[in-house]
Design an enzyme around this catalytic site. Structure first.
Site, PDB file in Angstrom:
ATOM      1  N   GLN A 114       0.825  -1.215   0.000  1.00 36.60           N
ATOM      2  CA  GLN A 114       0.000   0.000   0.000  1.00 36.60           C
ATOM      3  C   GLN A 114       0.861   1.267   0.000  1.00 36.60           C
ATOM      4  O   GLN A 114       0.479   2.282  -0.587  1.00 36.60           O
ATOM      5  CB  GLN A 114      -0.912  -0.030   1.238  1.00 36.60           C
ATOM      6  CG  GLN A 114      -2.132   0.862   1.129  1.00 36.60           C
ATOM      7  CD  GLN A 114      -3.268   0.215   0.361  1.00 36.60           C
ATOM      8  OE1 GLN A 114      -3.603  -0.947   0.584  1.00 36.60           O
ATOM      9  NE2 GLN A 114      -3.875   0.939  -0.554  1.00 36.60           N
ATOM     10  N   LYS A 129      -2.691  -0.975   6.641  1.00 35.86           N
ATOM     11  CA  LYS A 129      -3.683  -2.020   6.335  1.00 35.86           C
ATOM     12  C   LYS A 129      -4.120  -2.642   7.645  1.00 35.86           C
ATOM     13  O   LYS A 129      -3.388  -2.617   8.627  1.00 35.86           O
ATOM     14  CB  LYS A 129      -3.049  -3.103   5.454  1.00 35.86           C
ATOM     15  CG  LYS A 129      -4.040  -3.922   4.674  1.00 35.86           C
ATOM     16  CD  LYS A 129      -4.438  -3.228   3.392  1.00 35.86           C
ATOM     17  CE  LYS A 129      -5.507  -3.975   2.649  1.00 35.86           C
ATOM     18  NZ  LYS A 129      -5.680  -3.412   1.300  1.00 35.86           N
ATOM     19  N   GLY A 168     -12.450  -0.443   2.869  1.00 37.25           N
ATOM     20  CA  GLY A 168     -12.757  -1.853   2.672  1.00 37.25           C
ATOM     21  C   GLY A 168     -11.646  -2.622   1.981  1.00 37.25           C
ATOM     22  O   GLY A 168     -10.703  -2.048   1.434  1.00 37.25           O
ATOM     23  N   ASP A 169     -11.747  -3.918   2.043  1.00 34.63           N
ATOM     24  CA  ASP A 169     -10.910  -4.867   1.288  1.00 34.63           C
ATOM     25  C   ASP A 169     -11.738  -6.157   1.290  1.00 34.63           C
ATOM     26  O   ASP A 169     -12.952  -6.110   1.542  1.00 34.63           O
ATOM     27  CB  ASP A 169      -9.526  -5.028   1.953  1.00 34.63           C
ATOM     28  CG  ASP A 169      -8.524  -5.762   1.065  1.00 34.63           C
ATOM     29  OD1 ASP A 169      -7.968  -5.137   0.156  1.00 34.63           O
ATOM     30  OD2 ASP A 169      -8.304  -6.978   1.259  1.00 34.63           O
ATOM     31  N   ASN A 244     -16.113  -7.471  -5.130  1.00 37.45           N
ATOM     32  CA  ASN A 244     -16.186  -6.054  -5.491  1.00 37.45           C
ATOM     33  C   ASN A 244     -15.289  -5.721  -6.679  1.00 37.45           C
ATOM     34  O   ASN A 244     -15.744  -5.101  -7.651  1.00 37.45           O
ATOM     35  CB  ASN A 244     -15.810  -5.211  -4.259  1.00 37.45           C
ATOM     36  CG  ASN A 244     -15.659  -3.747  -4.602  1.00 37.45           C
ATOM     37  OD1 ASN A 244     -14.575  -3.279  -4.919  1.00 37.45           O
ATOM     38  ND2 ASN A 244     -16.755  -3.022  -4.587  1.00 37.45           N
ATOM     39  N   SER A 380     -10.631   6.668  -2.817  1.00 37.44           N
ATOM     40  CA  SER A 380     -10.742   6.922  -1.377  1.00 37.44           C
ATOM     41  C   SER A 380     -10.145   8.277  -1.026  1.00 37.44           C
ATOM     42  O   SER A 380     -10.696   9.027  -0.209  1.00 37.44           O
ATOM     43  CB  SER A 380      -9.995   5.838  -0.586  1.00 37.44           C
ATOM     44  OG  SER A 380     -10.788   4.682  -0.436  1.00 37.44           O
TER      45      SER A 380
END
Ligand code: NDP
Ligand code: 2IT
Length: 448
Positions: A114, A129, A168-169, A244, A380
């Protein structure tokens, strides 16, 4: 183990020693270090200031107990994590994953990736995370809500719009973000919209955030095609997963002129040669939270193969959008044999190192997740911008921003790869461009 240059080999050995048993984290670190040889050769200041060693050690790691009561009145105990990896560029930013396989090594690999992904977006966000080994499958609405409340009852003290902003993830979507935000608001007595992203559209969420990761992966792939003088027209595409990222990748690929002929879940694959029926897929997976078997039962000509491997369906473009290490050397060899030309990662680290090596040898274009799936976190950051200015943008405006960011990441990867003598190598470009941006900020901020 490695062909790393000497200084980088020392860093890698230290990571192995200090983080025993965390194989996914080791893999993610190696993949980045493996690209940094030419960078440390050209810029010794990074090694001198121990920037790379510092980058591999999270700034803060939080592990906590999550006790909650299930529908039978039994006390359940899960483990919660938040790895605040690097805040040189902005508040820690990254998703929460709820899946039974979650442990420290997974959260750390995701947090590490990330950092570079967020840097590539060009937006002011650091890397983090989190998640839990909670398994939402088969749990009632009430159980999911109570779990989210229990999780936030500890997490709230560590996050904030200027500190750490989860989203989210896997296993965490709009429903879970709602329960998490509700509990944060209740405990803190603050309507702090910018503390979480992926919120509902009626209460501070951004248009396009739900679709953003899958859309972004499709846009990135379109840029690859454009750079080869091609388009999605007439291309057969295989997407793994049906969550998703996968669903909105299918949607955008179809809009851009390609045809998705297969997708999957953790139990098997569906092959639908006429092209996946998106409305049916959404109804089964999003509205009913059902299984892909139901899709195949209701769709003429579609076939569900339990334990069938989605990568065996011949395609021009493969978009792995399910989970880490889901596409191995065997799968890569099958894709190459079937004439696949482009692999773009919608998921985080779905291709094993051996698969990536085989793609390189065969001349298959490979776009790593930290570039190709950055559309989610980028949107985001756009949600954070809207929250900070108490504004809300239209779908069209937000999508235009997303498409622009994805084009920017694509071009930056190619330019950086070229600059460092590896033209066309998106992994080199992404790792070096992401790294230098974070490393320069770390140098400027001093030894902290
Ligand atoms: P979802 O929970 O919505 O969907 C996950 C999908 O992948 C499901 O179809 C699931 O199948 C499948 N899957 C999950 N774990 C496994 C496994 N161990 N083996 C096989 N299949 C599996 O998650 P997302 O779509 O949000 O995330 C998918 C990937 O994309 C992850 O790697 C995530 O880190 C990454 N990502 C997500 C972003 C986001 O914004 N959501 C942003 C960037 C990357 P089943 O239903 O059977 O479990
Ligand atoms: O892997 C990822 O980039 C995400 N799960 C999205 C993170 C975010 O903060 O939107």
């Amino acid at each position: 183990m490695s062909g790393l240059d000497e200084k980088l080999r020392d860093v890698h050995e230290e990571v192995l020693r200090r983080n025993p048993g965390e194989s996914e984290f080791h893999q993610a670190v190696y993949e980045v270090l493996d690209c940094l040889g030419p960078v440390v050769a050209k810029h010794p200041q990074y090694a001198d200031a121990a920037v790379i060693r510092r980058l591999c050690e999270p700034e803060r790691q939080i592990i906590f107990r999550v006790p909650w009561i299930d529908d039978d009145g039994q006390v359940q105990i899960n483990r919660g994590f938040r790895i605040e990896f690097n805040s040189a560029l902005g508040p820690y930013k990254g998703g929460l994953r709820f899946h039974p396989t979650v442990y420290q090594g997974i959260v750390k690999f995701l947090g590490f990736e990330q950092i570079f992904k967020n840097a590539l977006t060009g937006l002011p966000i650091g890397g983090g995370k989190g998640g839990s080994d909670f398994d939402p499958k088969g749990r009632s609405e009430g159980e999911v809500m109570r779990f989210c409340q229990a999780f936030m009852t500890e997490l709230y003290r560590h996050i904030g719009e200027y500190t750490d902003v989860p989203a989210g993830d896997t296993g965490v979507g709009g429903r879970e973000i709602g329960y998490l935000f509700g509990q944060y608001k209740r405990i803190t007595n603050r309507y702090e919209s910018g503390v979480l992203t992926g919120k509902g559209l009626g209460w501070g969420g951004s248009q396009v955030r739900t679709e953003a990761t899958g859309y972004g992966t499709a846009y990135f792939t379109e840029e690859i095609l454009r750079s080869k003088g091609e388009s999605f027209d007439g291309k057969r595409v295989v997407v793994s997963g049906s969550g998703n990222v996968a669903i909105y990748a299918v949607e955008k690929v179809h809009e851009l002129g390609g045809t998705v002929v297969a997708c999957s879940d953790s139990s098997g694959r569906v092959h639908d040669d006429k092209g996946i029926d998106l409305d049916l897929l959404k109804e089964v997976k999003l509205t009913r939270r059902g299984r892909l078997t139901e899709y195949a039962e209701r769709r003429d000509g579609a076939r569900y193969d339990e334990a069938g491997n989605v990568w065996e369906v011949p395609c021009d473009i493969a978009l792995p959008c399910a989970t880490q290490n889901e596409l191995n050397g065997h799968d890569a060899a099958v894709l190459v044999r079937n004439g696949c030309e482009i692999v773009a990662e919608g998921a985080n680290m779905p291709c094993t190192p051996e698969a990536v090596r085989l793609f390189a040898e065969a001349g298959v274009v490979f776009a790593p997740g930290k570039a190709a799936n950055a559309g989610g976190v980028a949107t985001s950051a756009l949600e954070m911008q809207q929250n900070a200015s108490r504004d809300s943008w239209t779908f069209e405006h937000t999508e235009e921003r997303l498409a622009h960011i994805m084009r920017g990441i694509h071009d930056r990867c190619l330019e950086t790869a070229e600059e460092y003598g590896t033209p066309g190598n998106y992994a080199m470009g992404a790792n070096i461009a992401g790294f230098t941006q974070v490393a320069d900020a770390m140098l400027a901020l001093g030894v902290i």
